[in-house]
Motif scaffolding. Structure first.
Motif, PDB file in Angstrom:
ATOM      1  N   LYS A  38       3.246  -4.715   6.273  1.00  0.00           N
ATOM      2  CA  LYS A  38       4.268  -5.242   5.351  1.00  0.00           C
ATOM      3  C   LYS A  38       3.942  -6.653   4.871  1.00  0.00           C
ATOM      4  O   LYS A  38       4.739  -7.573   4.988  1.00  0.00           O
ATOM      5  CB  LYS A  38       5.658  -5.223   6.003  1.00  0.00           C
ATOM      6  CG  LYS A  38       6.057  -3.888   6.554  1.00  0.00           C
ATOM      7  CD  LYS A  38       6.245  -2.865   5.459  1.00  0.00           C
ATOM      8  CE  LYS A  38       6.789  -1.567   6.024  1.00  0.00           C
ATOM      9  NZ  LYS A  38       6.120  -0.405   5.528  1.00  0.00           N
ATOM     10  N   ASN A  43       0.865  -1.745   3.524  1.00  0.00           N
ATOM     11  CA  ASN A  43       2.072  -1.021   3.949  1.00  0.00           C
ATOM     12  C   ASN A  43       2.250  -1.036   5.455  1.00  0.00           C
ATOM     13  O   ASN A  43       3.376  -1.107   5.948  1.00  0.00           O
ATOM     14  CB  ASN A  43       2.019   0.431   3.468  1.00  0.00           C
ATOM     15  CG  ASN A  43       2.290   0.548   1.986  1.00  0.00           C
ATOM     16  OD1 ASN A  43       3.143  -0.144   1.445  1.00  0.00           O
ATOM     17  ND2 ASN A  43       1.554   1.419   1.329  1.00  0.00           N
ATOM     18  N   LYS A  44       1.168  -0.977   6.194  1.00  0.00           N
ATOM     19  CA  LYS A  44       1.246  -0.926   7.655  1.00  0.00           C
ATOM     20  C   LYS A  44       1.855  -2.205   8.221  1.00  0.00           C
ATOM     21  O   LYS A  44       2.734  -2.164   9.069  1.00  0.00           O
ATOM     22  CB  LYS A  44      -0.144  -0.718   8.241  1.00  0.00           C
ATOM     23  CG  LYS A  44      -0.171  -0.667   9.746  1.00  0.00           C
ATOM     24  CD  LYS A  44      -1.587  -0.456  10.261  1.00  0.00           C
ATOM     25  CE  LYS A  44      -1.624  -0.538  11.768  1.00  0.00           C
ATOM     26  NZ  LYS A  44      -2.988  -0.452  12.285  1.00  0.00           N
TER      27      LYS A  44
END
Length: 73
Positions: A18, A15-16
Motif C-alpha cells: 500500500k 498493492n501488497k
C-alpha cells in the motif's frame, strides 16, 4: 514517466504494501552477474539520506529497479 540519461523512471502503486514506488527501467548492455551482488548491497542500506531500495527484476534486456518514490516540493 520521467526520462533520464541512464533510464526511465515510472511511478507505480505497490498493492501488497500500500505505497507508491518508483520503477527505474535501465537497458542492459550485457548480462551481468554483478547486478544481484550490487542489489543485495543496496537492500542492506538503511539510511534516511539514501533512496530506499526494494527489489529488482530483469525483463528481457532491461533491469527494473524498484525504489521508494520521492517527491520534490
Amino acid at each position: 514517466m520521467i526520462p533520464r540519461a541512464y533510464g526511465t523512471v515510472y511511478a507505480a502503486f505497490d498493492n501488497k504494501n500500500k505505497r507508491v514506488a518508483a520503477i527505474k527501467k535501465i537497458q542492459m548492455k550485457t548480462d551481468s552477474i554483478e547486478i544481484p551482488k550490487e542489489c543485495e548491497i543496496l537492500r542492506k542500506c538503511d539510511n534516511d539520506f539514501i533512496v530506499r531500495y526494494y527489489d529488482y527484476l530483469t525483463v528481457e534486456n532491461e533491469l527494473w529497479v524498484v525504489i521508494n518514490h520521492v517527491t520534490h516540493h
